[in-house]
Design a protein around this motif. Sequence first.
Motif, PDB file in Angstrom:
ATOM      1  N   UNK A 102       0.799  -1.223   0.000  1.00  0.00           N
ATOM      2  CA  UNK A 102       0.000   0.000   0.000  1.00  0.00           C
ATOM      3  C   UNK A 102       0.828   1.268   0.000  1.00  0.00           C
ATOM      4  N   UNK A 103       1.939   1.250   0.789  1.00  0.00           N
ATOM      5  CA  UNK A 103       2.756   2.453   0.798  1.00  0.00           C
ATOM      6  C   UNK A 103       3.348   2.672  -0.595  1.00  0.00           C
ATOM      7  N   UNK A 104       3.439   1.608  -1.365  1.00  0.00           N
ATOM      8  CA  UNK A 104       3.986   1.712  -2.721  1.00  0.00           C
ATOM      9  C   UNK A 104       2.883   1.919  -3.764  1.00  0.00           C
ATOM     10  N   UNK A 105       1.706   2.295  -3.288  1.00  0.00           N
ATOM     11  CA  UNK A 105       0.612   2.665  -4.183  1.00  0.00           C
ATOM     12  C   UNK A 105       0.167   1.515  -5.094  1.00  0.00           C
ATOM     13  N   UNK A 106       0.338   0.284  -4.613  1.00  0.00           N
ATOM     14  CA  UNK A 106      -0.175  -0.858  -5.373  1.00  0.00           C
ATOM     15  C   UNK A 106      -1.662  -0.955  -5.054  1.00  0.00           C
ATOM     16  N   UNK A 107      -2.529  -0.839  -6.060  1.00  0.00           N
ATOM     17  CA  UNK A 107      -3.967  -0.835  -5.753  1.00  0.00           C
ATOM     18  C   UNK A 107      -4.412  -2.120  -5.063  1.00  0.00           C
ATOM     19  N   UNK A 108      -5.428  -1.985  -4.237  1.00  0.00           N
ATOM     20  CA  UNK A 108      -5.859  -3.149  -3.450  1.00  0.00           C
ATOM     21  C   UNK A 108      -6.378  -4.293  -4.305  1.00  0.00           C
ATOM     22  N   UNK A 109      -6.833  -3.984  -5.517  1.00  0.00           N
ATOM     23  CA  UNK A 109      -7.309  -5.097  -6.353  1.00  0.00           C
ATOM     24  C   UNK A 109      -6.243  -5.526  -7.364  1.00  0.00           C
ATOM     25  N   UNK A 110      -4.983  -5.193  -7.072  1.00  0.00           N
ATOM     26  CA  UNK A 110      -3.888  -5.597  -7.968  1.00  0.00           C
ATOM     27  C   UNK A 110      -3.760  -7.126  -7.983  1.00  0.00           C
ATOM     28  N   UNK A 111      -3.596  -7.708  -9.160  1.00  0.00           N
ATOM     29  CA  UNK A 111      -3.540  -9.170  -9.243  1.00  0.00           C
ATOM     30  C   UNK A 111      -2.434  -9.791  -8.376  1.00  0.00           C
ATOM     31  N   UNK A 112      -1.306  -9.072  -8.172  1.00  0.00           N
ATOM     32  CA  UNK A 112      -0.192  -9.646  -7.405  1.00  0.00           C
ATOM     33  C   UNK A 112      -0.569  -9.935  -5.959  1.00  0.00           C
ATOM     34  N   UNK A 113      -1.655  -9.335  -5.481  1.00  0.00           N
ATOM     35  CA  UNK A 113      -2.034  -9.557  -4.087  1.00  0.00           C
ATOM     36  C   UNK A 113      -2.702 -10.903  -3.893  1.00  0.00           C
ATOM     37  N   UNK A 114      -3.095 -11.513  -4.978  1.00  0.00           N
ATOM     38  CA  UNK A 114      -3.802 -12.781  -4.830  1.00  0.00           C
ATOM     39  C   UNK A 114      -2.872 -13.841  -4.279  1.00  0.00           C
ATOM     40  N   UNK A 115      -3.468 -14.805  -3.643  1.00  0.00           N
ATOM     41  CA  UNK A 115      -2.736 -15.811  -2.892  1.00  0.00           C
ATOM     42  C   UNK A 115      -1.615 -16.486  -3.657  1.00  0.00           C
TER      43      UNK A 115
END
Lengths: 512, 553
Positions: free
Chosen positions: A280-293
Amino acid sequence: MIFNKIINTLHPLERKVLPHIAKHATISALIDASKLSETEVIRAIQWLSNKNIVTIDVRPVELIGLDENGKAYSKIGLPEKRFLKAISAKPLSQQEIVKHENVTQEEIGVCIGLLKRYGAIEFKEEMKIAITDAGKALLTTVLPEEHLLERLAKESRNVSALTLAEKEAYERLKRRKEIIKTTPIKVRTVTLTALGEKLAKIKLDAKGIQDRLTPQMLKEGSWKGKTFRHYDVKINVPKITGGKRHFENQALEYIKRIWLDLGFKEMKGSYVQTSFWDLDTLFVPQDHPARQMQDTLYIGSGTIERGKLPPIYKKIKEVHEKGGNTGSMGWRTPWNEDEEKKLLLRTHTTVLSAQRLASLKKEELPGKFFNAGRVFRNEAVDWKHLFEFYQVDGIVVDENATLKHLKGYLRCFFGKMGYPDVRMRPAYFPYTEPSVEVDVFHPIKKEWVELGGAGIFRPEVVIPLLGKDVPVLAWGLGLARIVSGYYNITDIRDLYKNDLKQLREMKAWMRV
Amino acid sequence: MPTITLNKSVIENLVGKKLPLDKLKDRISMLGTDLEGIEGDKIHVEIFPNRPDLLSEQGFARAFAAFIGTKPGLRQYTIKKSGFKVIVDPSVSMRPYTVCALVKNLTFTDERVREIMQVQEKLATTHGRNRKKSAYGIYPADTITFPIQYIAKDPTKIKFKPLGFHQEILASEVLERHPKGREYRHITEGWKKYPFFIDAKDKVMCMLPFTNSNDTGKVDLHTKNVFIECSGIDLQNIQVALNIIVTTLADMGGEIYSLDIVYSNKTITTPSVHPTKIKLDLPYVNKRLGLQLTEKEAVKLLGRMGYGYANGFALVPAYRADILHQVDLIEDIAIAYGYENFEEIIPHVATIAEESPFDVFKNRIGQYLVGLGLLETNTYHLIDKEIQTTWMKLKVEAIELVDPVSQEYNSLRYWMIPSLLHVLRENKQHEYPQRIFESGTVFMHDKAVEETGIREVMRLCAMSTHPDADFTEAKQMLDYVFRALDLPYEVVETEHASFIPGRVGRVVAQGKNVAFVGELHPEVLQTFGLEMPVCAFELNVNEIFALLQEKEK
């Protein structure tokens, strides 16, 4: 001349053995003649062979000797002879023979068969056995078997060295129980080469030639005027191994050195991070695909553990939602605080850059910082993927920093890593603008290889962390490709395989 | 990231210029798309997620033509009013927004039909986040009677023919029987009703977010006019998607018509392809890039990236989804200027280098073990939970990972000895003695640690195995290190299930437990399949470093 040179290299053992090789010789003959031990003779002829003075011919042969029964018979006589002796006075029953001459019941059977064939015995009434005339004659003759037993009792013999009669006796005895023991061995025959024949004619005096320099000689000064035997300096020596740093850490030390030499300070931080710091501090949007498990390793047993957010989270939230005070539109999507608290293993060392910016004081400007550390991904392991690997991150926080400086720093780094040609292409990362893909030209493969991402941090990243919009040059470079390339590793898993043979043999990191 | 395949001759036709292969490759890479390869007439390009407008041949060619200078500047699109309406029923709370358009006078070929479907699909995957955020539909307009209703219905009470089906089924059956139903039903968890587009004659046009109807939702060679809907949870997101689709269709020769979308509280007319304005602060641009561009030069570079310019403002095309801030313009100016044309400069800025003192210290201790002939290993921070607990006869609260792909690496290591025993296990065939060491981070729960509640500690482990490995050897190595550190210590008897009772000690320096040393328990060795005795010590580097820092003062 050449002889002298060779003679100077001869070891005392070689000097002792050489004169005894007339033309051909077996090892055993040489042992007898030289009065040296078997090991010494073998070492000597091996060295002579290395110097092309002799050739060694190895043949497999069968060596025969006495087995348990054979050893006994050589002392007390063959059972058939003892059988005959027992009945020489009067016919006896089998039991009586066993008692009389200590022949076993088993041997009795063998004896009866044998002696009947010789016509040496006959059966009388009440199953008594009597000696015949032929038997009496046999009693006074020495059988070939007895000869052989006598000889083998002295020493084991090579089958090929037996006389014809001995050979027949050997064939007969071999069929009987535990008399003869056969062992396959290799017989080495030594033959002089043309050079050897010439050398053998020269009288080799070992006196005056020193084999080792001793403390005694140094103390007494007796080394003076002595010749030291010349060694074969080409000879292979046994390998030794020592302690050393892991090869990847050797490379890492060098990489750290490069950044230090450029005036960078090392950043440190933890492996376990909240999603907030890592993304988040790096402005990666919350629905960014990389966040997926599938990409991120989250912490927890069953459900993801949650950490706590630092006070700065409010600013970051505003930036994501509406751009905050950064002049940006923001992602304009709802912010989920629970998502931020997820605990994970850092997916990039860029998280350390964000944390460094957050803790940076005004007097630390301009500042240059780097880190080389492990990062984690939830990936299946194969020859080109690992779930844990190194990344190098760097930031330059400087009012006057420009895209040209970014190119300069990266060019300098890769030049020192052995890649003088660096190319930058447009790329996309949520936290940098402009974003840059860094390629280096591989001098052997003759192609551009992608080695990392870089750019200038977006104001959406810098302003909430640092408090003002200062250009921050940033990069995150992969190391696995460079390191495995240098060590000729084709399967990336070998970086962490810890095969001790590989570790012992691996070349050193030699870039300087 | 999505990869698209472009037809070289179509692109050349749209761009209005043929480039030699080398130049073509180079320009594609330097535009900000990743060239995967060229095979004959096929160009494979990877599109970054910030540029969904490049997912179609038309979109790509539009950007490329501007970039190489054949058609620079803002592309103009005219929109006529159709006068038709789409009525949004408040029941669609699960996917509250829709924007729609009509495009007329299109000529479809097989290739174009396929391409339109592909663009729609790839947009939904990236821009629509796998249909979670938004999904899009394109319908032959002539089979539809306006006005259309966008309304949520109970799926057990409505029937239609999903795409590819020749008879009607219950909408609720789509989730089981239709491939797209199965693929995307996870998005709709908890939904009691599903959104439908239904025309004025009560014909079902589609069921969201799954499939169009086979009757009204299939574009083919005879289609001339199409109706487009983009629906989802974020209005801004679907507006961009609609703009990308209609501009692509307009570039194929279609004419764009707007519709009125009637919400319960407002009516909006879509699509709107008016460019947004962003102020161009030239000194800021030049400062970031290290250039001295004049306004004229900057405007020309903006034109190369498809922007317009008027009175100090950049005009951003309505199909661009990624322009959040002026820095996004700066990147495009840099791309147009050419990344390859920036000089490489290392500025003379005086900064003082500093290696982490802790790392310097850690490496120094390591040097002593190298001197003793130990090989440094390099293991993972992740390890099988079983290995560090059951195998070690120990109950520790190891920190676990959620659904790791590599099942045998399911926890963070709690201590180093299991990792090094595992190394020995893999090296039984190699020459003995085997003496190894490693310093590595271990992890444990600790509420006192802010934010994460997990403490990370650096431990140094040295280990030896051979027929005569024993306590004395491990203690000798430990003693050698402590003498080098000039740190007095004592070894105190202790109990530890992983070691042979009576042959394990706790190392105390200045009242702190800083290490343990001993011979590993034969049961542990057997579990690891080891055939020789093993002795080891494990040292807390953080504690030792703190003690030494204290001493320095």
